[in-house]
Scaffold this motif. Structure first.
Motif, mmCIF file in Angstrom:
data_model
loop_
_atom_site.group_PDB
_atom_site.id
_atom_site.type_symbol
_atom_site.label_atom_id
_atom_site.label_comp_id
_atom_site.label_asym_id
_atom_site.label_seq_id
_atom_site.Cartn_x
_atom_site.Cartn_y
_atom_site.Cartn_z
ATOM 1 N N VAL A 299 0.771 -1.217 0.029
ATOM 2 C CA VAL A 299 0.058 0.209 -0.017
ATOM 3 C C VAL A 299 1.098 1.286 -0.058
ATOM 4 N N PRO A 300 0.328 2.452 -0.500
ATOM 5 C CA PRO A 300 1.233 3.656 -0.589
ATOM 6 C C PRO A 300 1.869 3.917 0.597
ATOM 7 N N GLY A 301 3.048 4.346 0.619
ATOM 8 C CA GLY A 301 3.780 4.605 1.876
ATOM 9 C C GLY A 301 4.708 3.465 2.584
ATOM 10 N N SER A 302 4.417 2.261 2.066
ATOM 11 C CA SER A 302 5.138 1.299 2.623
ATOM 12 C C SER A 302 6.346 0.707 1.598
ATOM 13 N N TRP A 303 7.295 0.303 2.356
ATOM 14 C CA TRP A 303 8.595 0.070 1.537
ATOM 15 C C TRP A 303 9.303 -1.351 2.086
ATOM 16 N N ASN A 304 9.794 -1.884 1.198
ATOM 17 C CA ASN A 304 10.670 -3.297 1.512
ATOM 18 C C ASN A 304 12.206 -2.771 1.357
ATOM 19 N N ALA A 305 13.083 -2.777 2.125
ATOM 20 C CA ALA A 305 14.471 -2.862 2.082
ATOM 21 C C ALA A 305 15.057 -4.131 2.064
ATOM 22 N N VAL A 306 15.679 -4.408 1.196
ATOM 23 C CA VAL A 306 16.467 -5.859 0.996
ATOM 24 C C VAL A 306 17.844 -5.591 0.963
ATOM 25 N N LEU A 307 18.412 -6.197 2.107
ATOM 26 C CA LEU A 307 19.916 -5.598 2.249
ATOM 27 C C LEU A 307 20.695 -7.253 2.349
ATOM 28 N N GLY A 308 21.216 -7.455 1.457
ATOM 29 C CA GLY A 308 22.172 -8.607 1.339
ATOM 30 C C GLY A 308 23.672 -8.134 0.754
ATOM 31 N N THR A 309 24.181 -8.730 -0.299
ATOM 32 C CA THR A 309 25.235 -8.258 -0.962
ATOM 33 C C THR A 309 25.194 -6.785 -1.281
ATOM 34 N N THR A 310 23.888 -6.475 -1.838
ATOM 35 C CA THR A 310 23.536 -5.081 -2.041
ATOM 36 C C THR A 310 22.322 -4.597 -1.184
ATOM 37 N N LEU A 311 21.910 -3.553 -1.570
ATOM 38 C CA LEU A 311 20.754 -2.925 -0.841
ATOM 39 C C LEU A 311 19.652 -2.537 -1.932
ATOM 40 N N VAL A 312 18.510 -3.121 -1.858
ATOM 41 C CA VAL A 312 17.480 -2.603 -2.794
ATOM 42 C C VAL A 312 16.277 -2.173 -2.057
ATOM 43 N N LEU A 313 15.818 -0.921 -2.563
ATOM 44 C CA LEU A 313 14.550 -0.472 -1.965
ATOM 45 C C LEU A 313 13.260 -0.677 -3.006
ATOM 46 N N LYS A 314 12.071 -1.071 -2.291
ATOM 47 C CA LYS A 314 11.072 -1.221 -3.223
ATOM 48 C C LYS A 314 9.771 -0.760 -2.562
ATOM 49 N N GLY A 315 8.831 0.386 -3.100
ATOM 50 C CA GLY A 315 7.862 0.437 -2.094
ATOM 51 C C GLY A 315 6.576 0.684 -3.109
ATOM 52 N N VAL A 316 5.722 1.562 -2.739
ATOM 53 C CA VAL A 316 4.278 1.644 -3.188
ATOM 54 C C VAL A 316 3.989 3.221 -3.445
ATOM 55 N N THR A 317 3.615 3.587 -4.810
ATOM 56 C CA THR A 317 3.099 4.814 -4.847
ATOM 57 C C THR A 317 1.849 4.789 -5.540
ATOM 58 N N ALA A 318 0.920 5.927 -5.480
ATOM 59 C CA ALA A 318 -0.255 6.154 -6.331
ATOM 60 C C ALA A 318 0.120 6.321 -7.784
ATOM 61 N N ASP A 319 1.073 7.247 -7.920
ATOM 62 C CA ASP A 319 1.447 7.644 -9.376
ATOM 63 C C ASP A 319 2.711 7.287 -9.647
ATOM 64 N N ARG A 320 3.207 7.373 -10.893
ATOM 65 C CA ARG A 320 4.379 6.811 -11.369
ATOM 66 C C ARG A 320 5.530 7.767 -10.905
ATOM 67 N N LEU A 321 6.638 7.568 -10.202
ATOM 68 C CA LEU A 321 7.695 8.620 -10.127
ATOM 69 C C LEU A 321 8.241 8.771 -11.464
ATOM 70 N N GLU A 322 8.778 9.866 -11.399
ATOM 71 C CA GLU A 322 9.614 10.479 -12.483
ATOM 72 C C GLU A 322 10.768 10.921 -12.184
ATOM 73 N N ASP A 323 12.140 10.212 -12.397
ATOM 74 C CA ASP A 323 13.407 10.263 -11.894
ATOM 75 C C ASP A 323 14.426 10.771 -12.969
ATOM 76 N N PRO A 324 14.657 12.238 -13.183
ATOM 77 C CA PRO A 324 15.415 12.616 -14.382
ATOM 78 C C PRO A 324 17.082 11.935 -14.306
ATOM 79 N N ALA A 325 17.320 11.592 -12.996
ATOM 80 C CA ALA A 325 18.697 10.941 -12.859
ATOM 81 C C ALA A 325 18.542 9.409 -13.525
ATOM 82 N N GLY A 326 17.476 8.816 -13.374
ATOM 83 C CA GLY A 326 17.408 7.404 -13.996
ATOM 84 C C GLY A 326 17.731 6.531 -12.642
ATOM 85 N N ALA A 327 17.892 6.952 -11.353
ATOM 86 C CA ALA A 327 18.171 6.134 -10.435
ATOM 87 C C ALA A 327 16.879 5.097 -9.931
ATOM 88 N N VAL A 328 15.801 5.771 -10.193
ATOM 89 C CA VAL A 328 14.495 5.188 -9.849
ATOM 90 C C VAL A 328 13.503 4.440 -10.934
#
Length: 498
Positions: free
Chosen positions: A250-279
């Motif tokens: 649901v919006p506002g909730s996030w899952n951070a997977v930390l192992g060899t690397t760190l991955v964040l995944k969450g929920v938003t109502a609208d699609r995020l636009e990231d000019p830097a291309g990180a998201v």
């Protein structure tokens, strides 16, 4: 501890095809895991190439499916007849090419998600490790039948779950929009790009995750032990599967997977636009979006700098350095992808680290600083980051690191009761074409909560600010993001650009 089983009305099979193993879980309607099966997978690396044998996926799926059914048989009579559906996840960006006449016959090895053979000279859309770049490489450097088949559109791209599902049901299947994302599928338009250079017929049809793909035929049933007629449903990538298992839906909730690397995944109502291309954002099976990013920091540097370390002893020693005497950026290799994109980034140290215990503490803290910066970047793009925050991955075995992350973030963390991607696929199979959130609410059990220690967040504030300043000095982030990250607390943060 014995297996708790609360219902015999139905079981759901989740399959996770990873880099090192394939796992099968059987889960009941209320989230109790009643059967487990697994088998090892071999990877073949040579220089920039990373491949797996799709036939080994198929063989291990058969063994793991039968092992899961045998495990469930200890508490249930004839469990195969109770399985109401299955779904499969795989590593994002892994694919192979299959022939037109025999849809499940592989013409190439599986090119893995991190295979970088196409890196030199790729100027097309997406990253050079994504399928489109490697398709272009195969069109130029593949075997003669592969080159000819691609040119004529007589071969078919199949992601890992597509290949296995086709074998299970005995005919070609569509892919899901999660696995299709890195292959160039437009999740907003729900279509492949009209200007794609890939010949028609090579790319598969695309459906919503949870869509019925077919039913196990006699050969699929004989191979796995599951009953003929068992529904096979479209899955999602392993990262999305772990997010489902955690319950971050649901919006506002996030899952951070930390192992060899760190991955964040969450929920938003609208699609995020990231000019830097990180998201980048997957489409939610219900509604909304699943944005996320994958950093290159994580436990990999600990493995490299402190091999065979007694992690419990190191954790206890690190607790004496809060904060550490210096700042590090904990990259094990070259380049960073999230929360900023810098292919030239390399690990660094600054300040006065007195010994290896202090250095170990600095690495643990730095990963949490990157995590905190990532949430600030996401909020600045317009995402809600008020929580809940779920944490999964191998690093959660260190309760000290979990506590440290909660302290630095200033936000409670939840360790889910079952965080395996295969569990997430069982939930998706149970949801089918209905609301995923409803099935998750029924099957996902409460986890363990880690609460920030009183006063701890403030204790790390100056060190976090110095960390951000060090990134600005290297021109890795701009001063505006650094100032925003220093000033905005995560608790109660509901999004909005600044």
């Amino acid at each position: 501890m014995g297996i708790e089983h609360t219902s015999t009305s139905g079981l759901w099979a989740g399959v996770d095809v990873g880099t090192q193993s394939l796992r099968v879980l059987l889960v009941d309607d209320h989230g109790a895991v009643v059967g487990r099966g697994a088998g090892r997978l071999d990877s073949h690396r040579s220089g920039t190439r990373h491949e797996q044998d799709p036939e080994q996926w198929w063989q291990v799926l058969g063994h793991a499916g039968r092992a899961a059914l045998a495990d469930a048989g200890r508490v249930l009579p004839r469990p195969a007849g109770l399985v109401r559906g299955m779904a499969i996840c795989g590593t994002s960006g892994t694919f192979l090419l299959a022939g037109a006449d025999a849809p499940a016959e592989a013409l190439t090895p599986a090119l893995m998600y991190d295979d970088a053979r196409a890196a030199d000279g790729w100027a097309g859309p997406g990253q050079p490790s994504w399928p489109l770049a490697k398709l272009a490489w195969l069109a130029e450097h593949g075997s003669a039948p592969v080159r000819a088949g691609l040119a004529a559109g007589r071969v078919r791209l199949e992601h890992c779950p597509d290949f296995l599902a086709a074998r299970l049901v005995g005919h070609r299947v569509a892919t899901d929009w999660s696995h299709a994302l890195k292959t160039g599928y437009d999740p907003a338009a729900l279509a492949w790009p009209a200007a794609s250079a890939v010949p028609a017929g090579v790319l598969p049809d695309v459906v919503r995750p949870g869509t019925l793909l077919g039913h196990l035929d006699a050969d699929g049933a004989a191979h796995t032990g599951f009953a003929a007629g068992t529904p096979v449903r479209a899955g999602m990538t392993d990262g999305c599967a772990a997010q489902i298992a955690a319950g971050a839906l649901v919006p506002g909730s996030w899952n951070a997977v930390l192992g060899t690397t760190l991955v964040l995944k969450g929920v938003t109502a609208d699609r995020l636009e990231d000019p830097a291309g990180a998201v980048y954002s997957h489409r939610h099976p219900d509604q909304g979006w699943l944005p996320g990013g994958a950093s290159s920091v994580g436990a990999a540097l600990l493995d490299r700098r402190f091999p065979a370390a007694d992690r419990a002893r190191r954790d206890a020693a690190a607790a004496r350095f809060e904060p550490a005497g210096g700042i590090v950026y904990p990259l094990a290799g070259r380049g960073e992808r999230f929360p900023f994109v810098r292919p030239d980034a390399e690990a660094f140290e600054a300040g006065d680290l007195v010994d290896d215990d202090d250095r170990y503490a600095a690495v643990l803290q730095a990963v949490a600083y990157v995590e905190k910066l990532a949430y600030a970047h996401l909020r600045r793009l317009g995402a809600r980051v008020d929580g809940p925050y779920y944490v999964t991955g191998g690093a959660t075995r260190s309760r000290y690191w979990c506590q440290l992350r909660a302290d630095i973030l200033g936000h409670e963390l939840i360790l889910p009761a079952s965080a395996e991607p295969a569990f997430g696929m069982a939930v998706l199979a149970a949801a089918g074409e209905g609301p995923l959130v409803s099935a998750a609410g029924r099957m996902i059990r409460p986890g363990t909560v880690v609460t920030p220690r009183p006063g701890a967040t403030g204790r790390f504030a100056d060190a976090y600010a110095r960390f951000l300043d060090a990134l600005v000095e290297r021109d890795w982030i701009d001063a505006g993001l650094a100032g925003y990250a220093k000033d905005v607390p995560l608790v109660g943060a509901s999004g909005g650009a600044a």
